[in-house]
Design a protein around this motif. Structure first.
Motif, mmCIF file in Angstrom:
data_model
loop_
_atom_site.group_PDB
_atom_site.id
_atom_site.type_symbol
_atom_site.label_atom_id
_atom_site.label_comp_id
_atom_site.label_asym_id
_atom_site.label_seq_id
_atom_site.Cartn_x
_atom_site.Cartn_y
_atom_site.Cartn_z
ATOM 1 N N VAL A 281 0.801 -1.299 -0.169
ATOM 2 C CA VAL A 281 0.162 -0.022 -0.218
ATOM 3 C C VAL A 281 0.924 1.149 0.088
ATOM 4 O O VAL A 281 1.870 1.545 0.778
ATOM 5 N N GLY A 282 0.722 2.107 -0.575
ATOM 6 C CA GLY A 282 1.343 3.390 -0.893
ATOM 7 C C GLY A 282 0.441 4.633 -1.408
ATOM 8 O O GLY A 282 -0.389 4.593 -1.895
ATOM 9 N N THR A 283 0.633 5.881 -0.509
ATOM 10 C CA THR A 283 0.167 7.143 -0.860
ATOM 11 C C THR A 283 1.163 8.075 -0.997
ATOM 12 O O THR A 283 2.241 8.129 -0.490
ATOM 13 N N LEU A 284 1.030 8.830 -2.210
ATOM 14 C CA LEU A 284 1.816 10.098 -2.288
ATOM 15 C C LEU A 284 1.003 11.309 -1.887
ATOM 16 O O LEU A 284 -0.242 11.317 -2.214
ATOM 17 N N ILE A 285 1.667 12.097 -1.008
ATOM 18 C CA ILE A 285 1.021 13.216 -0.450
ATOM 19 C C ILE A 285 1.609 14.511 -1.065
ATOM 20 O O ILE A 285 2.854 14.942 -0.963
ATOM 21 N N ASN A 286 0.916 15.363 -2.014
ATOM 22 C CA ASN A 286 1.449 16.549 -2.647
ATOM 23 C C ASN A 286 1.427 17.598 -1.463
ATOM 24 O O ASN A 286 0.803 17.637 -0.521
ATOM 25 N N PRO A 287 2.086 18.754 -1.940
ATOM 26 C CA PRO A 287 2.433 20.033 -0.978
ATOM 27 C C PRO A 287 1.223 20.429 -0.461
ATOM 28 O O PRO A 287 1.057 20.900 0.561
ATOM 29 N N ASP A 288 -0.126 20.464 -1.362
ATOM 30 C CA ASP A 288 -1.368 21.057 -0.740
ATOM 31 C C ASP A 288 -2.153 19.887 0.260
ATOM 32 O O ASP A 288 -3.308 20.241 0.402
ATOM 33 N N GLY A 289 -1.584 18.960 0.164
ATOM 34 C CA GLY A 289 -2.223 17.992 1.013
ATOM 35 C C GLY A 289 -3.142 16.814 0.381
ATOM 36 O O GLY A 289 -3.582 15.962 0.720
ATOM 37 N N SER A 290 -3.138 17.168 -1.114
ATOM 38 C CA SER A 290 -3.874 16.153 -1.864
ATOM 39 C C SER A 290 -3.163 14.984 -2.020
ATOM 40 O O SER A 290 -2.010 14.799 -2.098
ATOM 41 N N THR A 291 -3.930 13.939 -2.326
ATOM 42 C CA THR A 291 -3.102 12.520 -2.296
ATOM 43 C C THR A 291 -3.324 11.678 -3.541
ATOM 44 O O THR A 291 -4.503 11.977 -4.275
ATOM 45 N N VAL A 292 -2.487 10.664 -3.683
ATOM 46 C CA VAL A 292 -2.504 9.969 -4.795
ATOM 47 C C VAL A 292 -2.231 8.421 -4.161
ATOM 48 O O VAL A 292 -1.172 8.285 -3.608
ATOM 49 N N ASN A 293 -3.499 7.451 -4.442
ATOM 50 C CA ASN A 293 -3.057 6.108 -4.211
ATOM 51 C C ASN A 293 -2.233 5.354 -5.138
ATOM 52 O O ASN A 293 -2.489 5.362 -6.360
ATOM 53 N N LEU A 294 -1.035 5.058 -4.637
ATOM 54 C CA LEU A 294 -0.038 4.577 -5.539
ATOM 55 C C LEU A 294 -0.328 3.236 -6.041
ATOM 56 O O LEU A 294 -0.506 2.167 -4.969
ATOM 57 N N PRO A 295 -0.089 2.490 -7.255
ATOM 58 C CA PRO A 295 -0.189 1.298 -7.488
ATOM 59 C C PRO A 295 0.711 0.341 -6.916
ATOM 60 O O PRO A 295 2.015 0.812 -6.994
ATOM 61 N N ALA A 296 0.214 -0.819 -6.632
ATOM 62 C CA ALA A 296 1.331 -1.645 -5.813
ATOM 63 C C ALA A 296 2.258 -2.112 -6.768
ATOM 64 O O ALA A 296 3.487 -2.368 -6.242
ATOM 65 N N SER A 297 1.807 -2.288 -7.955
ATOM 66 C CA SER A 297 3.035 -2.696 -9.018
ATOM 67 C C SER A 297 4.001 -1.972 -9.239
ATOM 68 O O SER A 297 5.157 -2.256 -9.658
#
Length: 379
Positions: free
Chosen positions: A264-280
């Protein structure tokens, strides 16, 4: 490929379980009974879900971070710190008679030492402060939080390190992991609600062996809860804070044979918005190992981490950051402050992180079977 090294020894591994303080003795809490059917985990809704969840078998509020400051004589100091409260419905009696545990460690990078507390538990009723949030007093440590503003007071019983009020403030929205629901998969172990405050500004006072140090820094808070399917496994986890004001949460979950069953991975951008990262597109490889002189466990140490658009190297700042216990059913794990360097989308980045290695854990379900009580009390 995701890989790891170590784990050649298996003395009493930490099970993220809890301890009941009886009238005459401490009872250790161990593995779980057969799975109990339950409804799917509801989506995370903030700020309501900042508070304790009586329907969750296990829950924790977990602060890690990095502090610097000067003492009253002008000497510079640098620390990593971890302070966690674990809530455990080990007796299946919530919201009354719930087991709370406080865990605290300080990596003193100036002294070159690591300090942790030992097994401080109490039985309390679940309580939600007026207006919401959380507030706990366990083992001489106070922790509270609401709407991204948190406080920690207290410290070790020997007064070696005492927080005389840390304030930890998040200016961007909390990050919901696993997508907009805030629920992450755990492979065969089920799922968990999970959000983080990933960019906390810290200020306050720390008494270091009686010497006042005014500190500032950055911290990270995890709040996670659920009713996991019973089973044995482990994980590596990283909270990464980069110089470009982005953060990553990375979770590599293993089964009892050390096979990776969920990423499981999450990228958190500087404004707090998030991207759910593909496990692959996520992987981690240990670059070395460290053998604990306390338990004999061989831990992976220093990692190459691949994320979409780049590669990061996570390097321990101090090898001996093992959290261990002498209680009969409690084992050990590694939780440590690290530095980060690498390249993301062609740009060089640096940063800091906390890394966690759980070698082996009996995943907690809802409602526990009390085991090894007889070993402790002769019953």
């Amino acid at each position: 490929m995701t890989s790891t090294k170590g784990f050649r020894a298996r003395p009493r591994f930490r099970r993220l379980a809890a301890l009941v303080l009886g009238t005459a003795a401490s009872l250790a809490l161990s593995a779980v009974h057969a799975p109990v059917a339950s409804a799917a985990t509801p989506p995370v809704v903030l700020p309501a879900d900042e508070s304790a969840h009586p329907d969750a078998g296990m829950e924790w509020w977990y602060f890690t971070g990095h502090l610097t400051g000067k003492d009253v004589f002008g000497k510079s100091h640098s620390y990593g710190f971890e302070t966690m409260v674990v809530r455990n419905d080990g007796l299946d009696t919530a919201p009354t008679g719930v087991i709370y545990n406080v865990n605290m460690s300080v990596t003193d990078l100036t002294r070159g030492t690591f300090k942790q507390n030992r097994d401080i538990y109490s039985i309390q009723n679940d309580q939600t402060p007026a207006g919401g949030g959380f507030s706990f007093d366990v083992g001489g440590v106070h922790m509270d939080g609401k709407n991204g503003v948190n406080h920690i007071w207290g410290g070790f019983p020997d007064l070696s390190y005492v927080y005389s009020g840390l304030t930890l403030k998040q200016s961007t929205p909390a990050a919901l992991h696993g997508g907009p629901s805030g629920v992450i998969p755990y492979g065969p172990f089920g799922e968990s609600a999970y959000y983080s405050q990933t960019n906390l500004d810290v200020s306050g006072k720390l008494f270091d062996h009686g010497l006042l140090v005014n500190v500032t820094g950055k911290a990270w808070m995890d709040h996670q809860w659920g009713n996991w399917n019973p089973g044995k496994g482990g994980w590596e986890w990283f909270s990464i804070q980069l110089s470009n004001n982005t953060q990553y949460m990375l979770y590599f979950i293993r089964d009892e044979n050390h096979n990776y069953v969920q990423t499981v991975g999450t990228l958190i951008n500087p404004d707090g918005s998030t991207v759910n990262l593909p496990a692959s597109q996520l992987s981690e490889t240990a670059l070395g190992s460290w053998t604990s002189p306390h338990t004999g466990i061989v831990y992976p140490q220093n990692w190459k981490v691949n994320v979409p658009g780049g590669t990061l190297t996570v390097t321990s700042q101090f090898p001996d950051q093992e959290v261990y216990s002498d209680i009969v059913t409690v084992g050990s794990y590694w939780e440590g402050t690290t530095t980060v360097s690498g390249t993301i989308n062609g740009q060089a980045v640096t940063g800091q992180a906390y890394a966690e290695v759980i070698p082996f854990i009996a995943m907690p379900g809802h409602g526990y079977v009390w085991e090894q009580v007889g070993d402790l009390l002769g019953l």
